[in-house]
Design an enzyme around this catalytic site. Structure first.
Site: not given
Ligand code: GDG
Length: 726
Positions: A10, A165, A371, A376
């Site tokens: 993306r 990731h 994960d 978060v």
């Molecule tokens: C991959 C890997 C790894 C979530 N809900 C809302 C929202 N968020 C934001 C959070 C956070 C991000 O989304 C999710 O973080 P993840 O760590 O789960 O990252 P992903 O990009 O989904 O996944 C993961 C990551 O890559 C980085 O390498 O950590 O393990 O799966 O930043 O804050 N943001 C808003 N509203 C929401 O409702 N604005």
């Protein structure tokens, strides 16, 4: 000027096409863009990726490209079918579940695999169109695993980085995939591969070794003619954005106040809807908490944000239903007129509201079953920068648990563990909360997302310099021309060649490494030249060498110099003996018994234990054990243990390849000496050569030789060039 080309599935900007056809542009979620945009080096950046919407109309594609180009973004347009089979298919129904250990959900459809290859090629074509001299490329994540190799094929010298990731699973899981070899080769096109944790890196190296046979030293994999650096780069967050959010207005009647008013504690969880996040397990543990500690009923609320995701995939729809039921049940059972145990939101929130929740929550309950990192958890800790109040309960299965060691770490499958952690968190003193938070905050501040991106890039740039330096020792055109010229001018030439790993590549079965006709012909040409003395010095046994080289009467030393063939006659050292074998053999037999796949090779005056077919770590462990036993056994015997490539050999201390080489070195006054070898035992030859000799080590390891050459293939090419001058 060199540029950085970032490639991810993306783009950091998402295009939304409204029903009336209008196009809207807004930032995509995620910290990657922040990290990369803040890279404070001299590189200009361009970013290639999918803008997140299916746009099939040529005019619209052109308009979007023009708009995005203003921000140095280059869109890859996916068709509906590609989205279905590449993105929802292979990426999210094959790799995603499999790499997160959900093998029961892995789909093995060839149709998906074909689409995955095709879309990776589509990305590769576009990337290759934009690559200019000295550019660096940085590819991201599991949707583009084949891309590094595809780019490498078109641009053999471009510097490519890759970051995964998500977790890399253990070899036992990874090997199940039918496309495991192709996927690994895809990764290995990169010069540098990054993971969030050492665990993922370890699994990757082990899979590479077992599936492709490429070995590594301290994370540096030798893939024939290149070195691939594998390392750990834990991704950080944009700390200040969460610690002191811009435009943040403390809401007097906000979430925090609501909970405080009622003397209620707020537990927060935020995840994308995904079976990897352990949401049902968390709800069940929360229910158990009330069963075990009923005095908390009415006093604790779980605010659970689940962000909709991948709704086209069956398992996600099923999970949604399961969550609805579980939340419904617990709420129906425990709710009162002014309290609800779980406040469940199935939607996303604007950044400001999300930050308010982080600040208001006393506890964050983050319990994924698997994960890659989990940002978060880090964001919650950063949001406590001012208050210094709050407790993080974190799953040990999240990559972040390696860094956030002052959180309460739980096993997400162990509901008792979660219940206990909840109690501990609710009863934790403010001093302890602060103490734990401060330690984690210090780390997160230092190792933020800018630092992550910078460290990765600096290491990648360092590799370019390292490669450059290495090349100065590598046989290049100038050195080769000088070597050939010296060879031509010389009248008395000595050529010493090792066999395995130098003239022939290794094989799991040592007896299968029979010389091919091309090699025999070439050696024959060298041997038949009156000005040349060609010698093979090998660790192999005499009989095999006699059999393989029956057509050419080359002089040689076998068993590292136990047997010497000169002027058509074999002879051995007179003081050499083999009576020790009867004591050592049973120990080696015991070793074979305990290490299936290894075997003993018995030579006239030595015993060798081969472990090429077995796990490298197990082999090395066994050698360590064995060395101790051997020291004891041979305390009064004059024996040595030689460690070669996946083999250890026990023989008389007086024997080595250097001593063998000396028989010929002392023969004449040579005016040209060439010696080529690949392993530690060949170093003994390099040591005894005069300083002007052409000593060449195969591979890039440290050596006493003057030069390095990349591979067996390169040795063969060099010999071809020499024989064409002969
Ligand atoms: C991959 C890997 C790894 C979530 N809900 C809302 C929202 N968020 C934001 C959070 C956070 C991000 O989304 C999710 O973080 P993840 O760590 O789960 O990252 P992903 O990009 O989904 O996944 C993961 C990551 O890559 C980085 O390498 O950590 O393990 O799966 O930043 O804050 N943001 C808003 N509203 C929401 O409702 N604005």
């Amino acid at each position: 000027m060199a540029r950085l080309i970032i490639v991810s599935n993306r783009l950091p900007i998402t295009v939304d096409k409204k029903k009336d056809g209008d196009l809207f542009y807004h930032p995509s979620a995620g910290g990657l863009a922040t990290g990369l945009n803040s890279l404070d080096n001299d590189l200009n950046k361009i970013w290639i990726g999918w803008p997140g919407e299916i746009i099939e109309d040529g005019w619209e594609q052109k308009a979007i490209s023009q708009e995005l180009t203003k921000d140095n973004l280059i869109p890859v347009f996916l068709t509906q079918e590609e989205k279905e089979f590449f993105y929802e298919g292979f990426s999210n129904k094959t790799i995603w579940p499999h790499f997160h250990y959900f093998t029961q959900y892995t789909s093995y459809r060839d149709r998906y695999w074909q689409a995955y290859k095709k879309v990776n090629e589509k990305f590769a074509e576009l990337v290759c169109k934009h690559i200019q001299k000295d550019d660096l490329v940085w590819v991201h994540d599991y949707q583009l695993l084949l891309l590094p190799q595809m780019i490498r094929k078109a641009f053999p010298n471009v510097s490519i980085g890759f970051f995964l990731h998500i977790p890399f699973p253990s070899y036992e899981i990874f090997r199940i995939l039918p496309w495991r070899r192709e996927l690994l080769n895809g990764f290995l096109g990169a010069d540098q591969i990054g993971f969030h944790t050492y665990g993922y890196m370890r699994h990757f190296l082990s899979a590479v070794y077992r599936i492709t046979g490429y070995d590594h030293k301290f994370g540096k994999i030798n893939v024939g003619n290149r070195i691939v650096n594998v390392d750990v780069f834990p991704m950080g967050i944009d700390y200040q954005k969460y610690a002191t959010p811009p435009n943040f207005v403390e809401e007097k009647n906000g979430i925090e106040a609501q909970f405080l008013d009622k003397n209620q504690k707020m537990v927060l969880s935020i995840d994308r809807l995904d079976y990897t996040k352990g949401i049902p397990e968390r709800i069940k543990a929360f229910r158990q908490f009330f069963e075990k500690h009923p005095h908390y009923i009415g006093k604790v609320t779980l605010v659970m944000v689940v962000v909709p995701s991948r709704s086209n995939v069956d398992q996600y729809a099923d999970l949604k239903k399961e969550l609805d039921t579980l939340v419904g049940n617990i709420n129906a059972k425990y709710r009162t007129f002014n309290w609800t145990p779980i406040r469940y939101f199935y939607r996303s929130f604007p950044f400001n509201e999300l930050t308010s929740m982080y600040r208001a929550a006393e506890i964050a309950l983050i319990t994924p079953l698997r994960d890659g990192m989990n940002l978060v958890a880090k964001e919650f800790i950063a949001a406590k920068e001012q208050s210094k109040k709050g407790v993080l309960i974190l799953s040990e299965m999240a990559g972040a648990s390696n860094e956030l060691t002052d959180a309460l770490i739980v096993n997400p499958n162990d509901s008792v563990d979660i219940v206990n952690a909840l109690l501990q968190a609710l009863e934790m003193s403010l001093e302890e909360q602060e103490e734990r938070l401060v330690k984690m905050q210090e780390n997160l501040k230092k190792f933020d997302v800018r630092n992550w991106a910078e460290t990765f890039m600096n290491e990648q740039i360092g590799l370019i310099e390292f490669k450059h330096k290495q090349k100065t020792n590598l046989i290049n055109e100038t050195i080769e021309a000088k070597l050939l010229d010296d060879y031509n001018k010389a009248k008395q030439r000595l050529i010493i060649l090792d066999y395995d790993g130098t003239l022939m590549n290794f094989n799991k079965d040592p007896q299968a490494v029979v010389p091919d006709q091309e090699l025999l012909d070439n050696l024959n040409i060298l041997h038949s030249n009156d000005k040349n003395k060609l010698i093979i010095i090998t660790g192999r046994d005499k009989d095999t060498m006699v059999k393989w080289f029956s057509e050419i009467d080359i002089e040689m030393a076998t068993e590292h110099g136990v047997w010497i063939k000169r002027k058509g006659k074999w002879r051995t050292f007179t003081n050499i003996y083999d009576t020790w074998k009867k004591d050592v053999r049973p120990v080696l037999e015991n070793l074979v018994h305990r290490t299936p796949g290894s075997f003993i090779e018995e030579k006239d005056y030595s015993l060798a234990w081969h472990y090429r077919k077995i796990d490298k770590d197990l082999g090395e462990k066994r050698i360590r054990e064995f060395k101790d036993v051997l020291h004891y056994l041979t305390a009064n015997l004059d024996l040595q243990v030689l460690e070669g490539n996946k083999v250890v050999e026990i023989k008389n201390a007086d024997v080595n390849k250097g001593k063998a080489a000396q028989y010929w070195l002392n023969d004449k006054k040579w005016d040209f000496i060439l010696a080529i070898g690949d392993d530690r035992t060949d170093e003994d030859i390099f040591k005894v050569l005069p300083s002007n000799a052409y000593s060449i080590k195969v591979g890039l390891n440290q050596t006493k030789a003057r030069f390095n050459i990349m591979s067996v293939e390169d040795v063969r090419t060099l010999l071809n060039k020499i024989t064409s001058k002969t």
